[in-house]
Design an enzyme around this catalytic site. Structure first.
Site, PDB file in Angstrom:
ATOM      1  N   TYR A 111      -7.037 -24.788  25.074  1.00  0.00           N
ATOM      2  CA  TYR A 111      -6.782 -23.476  24.572  1.00  0.00           C
ATOM      3  C   TYR A 111      -7.766 -23.025  23.525  1.00  0.00           C
ATOM      4  O   TYR A 111      -8.573 -21.797  23.625  1.00  0.00           O
ATOM      5  CB  TYR A 111      -5.301 -22.973  24.429  1.00  0.00           C
ATOM      6  CG  TYR A 111      -4.895 -21.555  23.935  1.00  0.00           C
ATOM      7  CD1 TYR A 111      -4.533 -20.613  25.052  1.00  0.00           C
ATOM      8  CD2 TYR A 111      -4.924 -21.103  22.586  1.00  0.00           C
ATOM      9  CE1 TYR A 111      -4.167 -19.484  24.631  1.00  0.00           C
ATOM     10  CE2 TYR A 111      -4.574 -19.695  22.340  1.00  0.00           C
ATOM     11  CZ  TYR A 111      -4.345 -19.123  23.319  1.00  0.00           C
ATOM     12  OH  TYR A 111      -4.011 -17.752  23.288  1.00  0.00           O
ATOM     13  N   ARG A 143       2.571  -8.376  32.192  1.00  0.00           N
ATOM     14  CA  ARG A 143       3.519  -8.467  31.126  1.00  0.00           C
ATOM     15  C   ARG A 143       2.885  -8.256  29.698  1.00  0.00           C
ATOM     16  O   ARG A 143       1.674  -8.577  29.847  1.00  0.00           O
ATOM     17  CB  ARG A 143       4.563  -9.463  31.190  1.00  0.00           C
ATOM     18  CG  ARG A 143       3.525 -10.844  31.541  1.00  0.00           C
ATOM     19  CD  ARG A 143       4.506 -12.156  31.776  1.00  0.00           C
ATOM     20  NE  ARG A 143       5.415 -12.146  32.812  1.00  0.00           N
ATOM     21  CZ  ARG A 143       4.952 -12.193  34.285  1.00  0.00           C
ATOM     22  NH1 ARG A 143       3.598 -12.411  34.465  1.00  0.00           N
ATOM     23  NH2 ARG A 143       6.033 -11.834  35.028  1.00  0.00           N
TER      24      ARG A 143
HETATM   25  P1  NAD Z   1       1.663 -13.623  28.884  1.00  0.00           P
HETATM   26  O1  NAD Z   1       1.986 -15.135  29.639  1.00  0.00           O
HETATM   27  O2  NAD Z   1       2.692 -13.022  28.427  1.00  0.00           O
HETATM   28  O3  NAD Z   1       1.017 -12.784  30.265  1.00  0.00           O
HETATM   29  C1  NAD Z   1      -0.124 -13.373  30.811  1.00  0.00           C
HETATM   30  C2  NAD Z   1      -0.538 -12.486  32.259  1.00  0.00           C
HETATM   31  O4  NAD Z   1      -1.550 -13.251  32.877  1.00  0.00           O
HETATM   32  C3  NAD Z   1       0.771 -12.670  33.265  1.00  0.00           C
HETATM   33  O5  NAD Z   1       1.148 -11.418  33.770  1.00  0.00           O
HETATM   34  C4  NAD Z   1       0.233 -13.670  34.447  1.00  0.00           C
HETATM   35  O6  NAD Z   1       0.754 -13.586  35.383  1.00  0.00           O
HETATM   36  C5  NAD Z   1      -1.475 -13.463  34.201  1.00  0.00           C
HETATM   37  N1  NAD Z   1      -2.286 -14.314  34.843  1.00  0.00           N
HETATM   38  C6  NAD Z   1      -2.113 -15.725  34.649  1.00  0.00           C
HETATM   39  N2  NAD Z   1      -2.962 -16.276  35.392  1.00  0.00           N
HETATM   40  C7  NAD Z   1      -3.755 -15.197  36.029  1.00  0.00           C
HETATM   41  C8  NAD Z   1      -4.859 -15.322  36.923  1.00  0.00           C
HETATM   42  N3  NAD Z   1      -5.458 -16.561  37.245  1.00  0.00           N
HETATM   43  N4  NAD Z   1      -5.452 -14.071  37.290  1.00  0.00           N
HETATM   44  C9  NAD Z   1      -4.790 -13.001  36.807  1.00  0.00           C
HETATM   45  N5  NAD Z   1      -3.560 -12.914  36.023  1.00  0.00           N
HETATM   46  C10 NAD Z   1      -3.355 -14.210  35.670  1.00  0.00           C
HETATM   47  O7  NAD Z   1       0.556 -13.606  27.955  1.00  0.00           O
HETATM   48  P2  NAD Z   1       0.169 -12.928  26.644  1.00  0.00           P
HETATM   49  O8  NAD Z   1       0.829 -13.636  25.578  1.00  0.00           O
HETATM   50  O9  NAD Z   1       0.389 -11.502  26.807  1.00  0.00           O
HETATM   51  O10 NAD Z   1      -1.573 -13.153  26.313  1.00  0.00           O
HETATM   52  C11 NAD Z   1      -2.560 -12.492  26.940  1.00  0.00           C
HETATM   53  C12 NAD Z   1      -3.780 -12.888  26.216  1.00  0.00           C
HETATM   54  O11 NAD Z   1      -3.729 -12.761  24.766  1.00  0.00           O
HETATM   55  C13 NAD Z   1      -4.102 -14.234  26.670  1.00  0.00           C
HETATM   56  O12 NAD Z   1      -5.389 -14.398  26.772  1.00  0.00           O
HETATM   57  C14 NAD Z   1      -3.797 -14.984  25.532  1.00  0.00           C
HETATM   58  O13 NAD Z   1      -4.475 -16.284  25.285  1.00  0.00           O
HETATM   59  C15 NAD Z   1      -4.294 -14.007  24.246  1.00  0.00           C
HETATM   60  N6  NAD Z   1      -3.218 -14.358  23.091  1.00  0.00           N
HETATM   61  C16 NAD Z   1      -1.775 -14.460  22.951  1.00  0.00           C
HETATM   62  C17 NAD Z   1      -1.329 -14.511  21.812  1.00  0.00           C
HETATM   63  C18 NAD Z   1       0.189 -14.496  21.735  1.00  0.00           C
HETATM   64  O14 NAD Z   1       0.791 -14.911  20.766  1.00  0.00           O
HETATM   65  N7  NAD Z   1       0.697 -14.138  22.878  1.00  0.00           N
HETATM   66  C19 NAD Z   1      -1.981 -14.933  20.589  1.00  0.00           C
HETATM   67  C20 NAD Z   1      -3.498 -14.989  20.634  1.00  0.00           C
HETATM   68  C21 NAD Z   1      -4.113 -14.758  22.010  1.00  0.00           C
END
Ligand code: NAD
Length: 261
Positions: free
Chosen positions: A151, A15
């Protein structure tokens, strides 16, 4: 080599930003391995794209699971050209109330998970003398982030790890960069909004673009850094944040209407 024969492994790609990246790479002719703990969602999404996408169960915190996933991906596609270390979680708490369990959980997935995958990818990439890694950082890597200590600490460490890996491997053909998104409209963000732990108004007020990012906008930056277009870029942190990092944070006074010069 043409982009058509290349292969990327993306962690946490069932996702959000990971899935948007999977779509972006596949749309540009790459083969994509989607590694996620949520294998049901990963398989459901990959199924209509079976010729280009392989879904594998992956827990990035478990080095045996990481080894198995990289081996299966390599057997299936025959090569590995890029890794996107994307799997990540948040746990919110005031620092003084934060449990060690929650601190460790975030560090284990966001940092240790990236370390396991980085090593597994490096073994393949250093042997072939080519490859690119993109680690997901955040604007929280370089700022204090109230209520998000593990985080922010994990993302600061990701920036440091990116730089060290980049300088160690630059002469051996492996590039390592990071993408630092601002707030992106994904499940991770929707969940904390729904749970009342994130108010978008101050974020939009603080973001010069005055909107959250679409996951595809992050995915395109990730793809660029993995592609040959970025062949001399390594150790770089690319902010994809609508101007968040650049902004000193003090608005016009008196306030101007958006869209007016
Ligand atoms: P999300 O929560 O939508 O998706 C994260 C995915 O990681 C999920 O499908 C989950 O099942 C998977 N996951 C969780 N634990 C896991 C594990 N142990 N092994 C394998 N998969 C695992 O997250 P997102 O918002 O798409 O964020 C993705 C990345 O981007 C993250 O590293 C997050 O910190 C970074 N990020 C996100 C944002 C934001 O605003 N969404 C901002 C800055 C950075």
């Amino acid at each position: 080599m043409s982009q058509e024969n290349k292969t990327v492994l993306i962690t946490g790609a069932a996702r959000g930003i990971g899935w948007a990246s999977a779509e972006t790479f596949a749309g540009r002719g790459w083969n994509v391995t989607i590694g996620d703990v949520d294998i049901a969602e990963a398989e459901k999404r990959a199924a209509p794209h079976a010729e280009r996408m392989l879904a594998l169960k992956l827990d990035v915190t478990d080095s045996a699971s990481v080894e198995k996933t990289f081996a299966e991906s390599l057997t299936h596609w025959g090569r590995l050209d890029a890794l996107v270390n994307n799997a990540g979680i948040q746990r919110h708490s005031p620092l003084e109330d934060l449990t060690f369990e929650n601190w460790s959980k975030v560090l284990d997935i966001n940092l240790n998970g990236s370390f396991h995958c980085l090593k597994a990818a490096a073994r393949i990439m250093l042997a072939q003398g080519s490859g690119a890694v993109v680690n997901l950082a955040s604007v929280a890597a370089t700022r204090g982030a109230a209520g998000r200590a593990p985080y922010a600490a994990s993302k600061a460490a990701i920036v440091s790890l990116t730089q060290t890996a980049a300088v160690e491997w630059a002469a051996r053909g492996v590039r390592v960069n990071a993408v630092a998104p601002g707030y992106v409209e994904t499940d991770l963000v929707r969940t904390v909004i729904a749970e009342g732990r994130l108010d978008t108004k101050p974020i939009l007020d603080r973001t010069p673009a005055r909107r959250l990012a679409d996951p595809q906008e992050i995915a395109k930056a990730i793809f660029f850094l993995c592609s040959d277009e970025a062949s001399y870029i390594t150790g770089h942190v690319l902010h994809v944040d609508g101007g968040f990092e650049a902004d000193f944070g003090v608005p016009f006074f008196p306030p101007r209407e958006v869209g007016k010069a």
